[in-house]
Design a protein around this motif. Structure first.
Motif, PDB file in Angstrom:
ATOM      1  N   ARG A  23       0.833  -1.210   0.000  1.00 44.73           N
ATOM      2  CA  ARG A  23       0.000   0.000   0.000  1.00 44.73           C
ATOM      3  C   ARG A  23       0.865   1.257   0.000  1.00 44.73           C
ATOM      4  O   ARG A  23       0.544   2.239  -0.680  1.00 44.73           O
ATOM      5  CB  ARG A  23      -0.949  -0.008   1.197  1.00 44.73           C
ATOM      6  N   LEU A  38       2.278   1.787  -3.521  1.00 44.48           N
ATOM      7  CA  LEU A  38       1.257   2.297  -4.435  1.00 44.48           C
ATOM      8  C   LEU A  38       0.923   3.754  -4.136  1.00 44.48           C
ATOM      9  O   LEU A  38       0.641   4.533  -5.059  1.00 44.48           O
ATOM     10  CB  LEU A  38       0.002   1.426  -4.356  1.00 44.48           C
ATOM     11  N   ARG A  39       0.957   4.150  -2.875  1.00 46.33           N
ATOM     12  CA  ARG A  39       0.753   5.575  -2.533  1.00 46.33           C
ATOM     13  C   ARG A  39       1.876   6.423  -3.124  1.00 46.33           C
ATOM     14  O   ARG A  39       1.627   7.514  -3.663  1.00 46.33           O
ATOM     15  CB  ARG A  39       0.681   5.767  -1.021  1.00 46.33           C
ATOM     16  N   ARG A  73       1.281   6.815  -6.799  1.00 46.07           N
ATOM     17  CA  ARG A  73       0.234   7.808  -7.089  1.00 46.07           C
ATOM     18  C   ARG A  73       0.763   9.230  -6.927  1.00 46.07           C
ATOM     19  O   ARG A  73       0.415  10.124  -7.718  1.00 46.07           O
ATOM     20  CB  ARG A  73      -0.978   7.574  -6.183  1.00 46.07           C
ATOM     21  N   ASP A  74       1.609   9.448  -5.922  1.00 46.85           N
ATOM     22  CA  ASP A  74       2.191  10.777  -5.739  1.00 46.85           C
ATOM     23  C   ASP A  74       3.082  11.153  -6.921  1.00 46.85           C
ATOM     24  O   ASP A  74       3.031  12.285  -7.419  1.00 46.85           O
ATOM     25  CB  ASP A  74       3.010  10.821  -4.439  1.00 46.85           C
ATOM     26  N   ALA A 128       2.852   9.904  -9.910  1.00 47.33           N
ATOM     27  CA  ALA A 128       1.969  10.065 -11.071  1.00 47.33           C
ATOM     28  C   ALA A 128       1.330  11.443 -11.088  1.00 47.33           C
ATOM     29  O   ALA A 128       1.239  12.090 -12.146  1.00 47.33           O
ATOM     30  CB  ALA A 128       0.889   8.979 -11.058  1.00 47.33           C
ATOM     31  N   ASP A 129       0.889  11.918  -9.938  1.00 48.99           N
ATOM     32  CA  ASP A 129       0.310  13.263  -9.866  1.00 48.99           C
ATOM     33  C   ASP A 129       1.333  14.316 -10.277  1.00 48.99           C
ATOM     34  O   ASP A 129       1.008  15.287 -10.981  1.00 48.99           O
ATOM     35  CB  ASP A 129      -0.189  13.549  -8.446  1.00 48.99           C
ATOM     36  N   GLU A 131       0.022   2.659 -12.873  1.00 46.40           N
ATOM     37  CA  GLU A 131      -0.272   3.945 -12.223  1.00 46.40           C
ATOM     38  C   GLU A 131       0.545   5.066 -12.853  1.00 46.40           C
ATOM     39  O   GLU A 131       0.024   6.143 -13.160  1.00 46.40           O
ATOM     40  CB  GLU A 131       0.044   3.850 -10.729  1.00 46.40           C
ATOM     41  N   ALA A 170      -0.456   8.509 -16.012  1.00 45.98           N
ATOM     42  CA  ALA A 170      -0.073   9.922 -15.980  1.00 45.98           C
ATOM     43  C   ALA A 170       0.840  10.280 -17.139  1.00 45.98           C
ATOM     44  O   ALA A 170       0.719  11.359 -17.733  1.00 45.98           O
ATOM     45  CB  ALA A 170       0.625  10.241 -14.654  1.00 45.98           C
ATOM     46  N   THR A 192      -9.886   9.184 -18.270  1.00 43.07           N
ATOM     47  CA  THR A 192     -10.025  10.044 -17.093  1.00 43.07           C
ATOM     48  C   THR A 192      -9.930  11.512 -17.465  1.00 43.07           C
ATOM     49  O   THR A 192     -10.728  12.342 -16.997  1.00 43.07           O
ATOM     50  CB  THR A 192      -8.945   9.690 -16.052  1.00 43.07           C
TER      51      THR A 192
END
Length: 399
Positions: A18, A21-22, A25-26, A28-29, A81, A85, A265
């Motif tokens: 987890r 994956l967090r 995501r960071d 990717a943002d 992920e 992006a 998206t």
């Protein structure tokens, strides 16, 4: 006074997954914020590699081992992920992750473990281009040759590489030994004397992936840089080694899913924010269009997830893998490729009809380049080969 002992509580595997994956995501943002500008600028992924390295993703995406590495399913989830992006960076990460498995695919496990630990410690970025065994070799002769010299070799020739050729820390290629005729898989560190790069300019898509040609002019290769042998044909390929080529193709399926997800998206967000004359939820034509595209994406995801689970099981089995299993895995991967390629091309083209926004075309261009690497007919013939005869034939170079 009573003494107390402190206990170090290590995070569980699920907690580590987890957290990774967090982090993905960071990152990717962060990549999504300037994806359009970087796509327009092109150039080698030096800044992008730094972002991956600083976030710890290069160190994390190595084969699972004692105190390091990431399991196959989690690694593919991270790749997808990032690809949603910026698919160019997802492409880089997919090649990196699969090529870090090269030691296990081609070498003794003891040597592989030490190499993986060093890669994790040094945050290396890997890339490469190892050819799949083929029924007949290039009639013009091998493009890379190893000439024995002392305790090692001298490597010469040219090889096209799809990602990060100018910025990677380790380049993995196969070459023919001029003395024995054996095909050896070797790794070349960045900065090796005699290694130069010819970048691929003006690509249609995947502009930041860093594709190009590695030119090797009398590059010294030590015995320690030889990872192992690449078999000449399918019949002489060990079951675990046979997973190398479909593993990369499956990782790239996750890049394709990321492209479709990112396009869908971004188009959805634009539709929500720009249709002020009529709420999107009240437009039946728009609902139909997005329903069709969402269904296509979910179908592709289901097929890729199944192939990913089966590949993970095969990789976990390791040297005890049954001789027939790689063909079944490869057939599932070919199916995943066929479904994902069709979905990615359809979704990325269709969203251009639904919304008009700068930069949205990059998703179609990226999908087009990704899917062009292996024509659909080759994948379908491979699926048919396995369905009719229970065999799988290698379709394309492992790159």
């Amino acid at each position: 006074m009573p003494t107390t002992t402190s206990t170090i509580i290590r995070p569980s595997a699920d907690e580590q997954r987890r957290a990774l994956l967090r982090t993905a995501r960071d990152v990717a943002d962060d990549l999504a914020a300037d994806a359009i500008a970087r796509d327009q600028a092109g150039g080698p992924p030096a800044d992008e590699t730094s972002r991956l390295r600083e976030a710890g993703l290069l160190a994390a995406l190595t084969p699972p081992g004692q105190g390091h590495g990431t399991d196959w399913r989690t690694g593919c989830a991270v790749i997808q992920e990032i690809a949603a992006a910026d698919s160019s960076v997802g492409d880089v990460l997919a090649h990196h992750y699969v090529h870090t498995w090269s030691g296990r695919f081609y070498a003794r496990h003891q040597h592989a473990s030490a190499l993986e630990a060093e890669s994790t410690r040094e945050h290396w970025l890997w890339t490469g281009a190892v050819r799949a065994p083929a029924p007949t070799e290039n009639p013009g002769g091998p493009d890379l040759v190893l000439t024995p010299r002392g305790d090692g070799y001298v490597l010469g020739g040219r090889r096209s590489v799809d990602t990060a050729v100018a910025v990677a820390d380790q380049l993995v290629v196969d070459a023919v030994c001029t003395r024995s005729g054996d095909i050896l898989v070797v790794r070349i560190p960045s900065g090796a004397r005699g290694l130069t790069v010819e970048p691929a300019h003006d690509r249609l898509g995947q502009r930041v992936a860093g594709a190009g040609t590695a030119v090797l002019d009398r590059v010294a290769v030590t015995a320690g840089q030889v990872l192992g042998h690449r078999p000449h044909d399918d019949e002489s390929t060990a079951p675990f080694t046979a997973l190398a080529e479909p593993a990369l193709r499956l990782a790239l399926c996750h890049v394709g899913l990321g492209v479709a997800e990112g396009a869908l998206t971004e188009a959805r967000d634009i539709s929500r924010s720009t249709r002020t004359d009529r709420r999107p939820g009240e437009d039946p034509d728009l609902l139909l269009a997005y329903g069709e595209l969402a269904s296509a994406a979910q179908t592709a995801t289901a097929v890729v997830d199944r192939a990913t689970r089966v590949m993970a099981q095969a990789l976990d089995t390791g040297a005890h893998l049954d001789a027939e299993e790689p063909a079944a895995v490869a057939a599932l991967v070919a199916t995943a490729e066929a479904v994902t390629s069709k979905a990615a091309l359809h979704i990325t083209a269709r969203v251009l009809e639904l919304v008009d926004a700068p930069g949205l075309d990059r998703f179609w261009r990226n999908a087009r380049v990704l899917t062009a690497r292996r024509p659909a007919a080759h994948r379908l013939r491979s699926i048919g080969e396995h369905y009719l005869n229970g065999r799988h034939r290698a379709m394309a170079p492992f790159r």
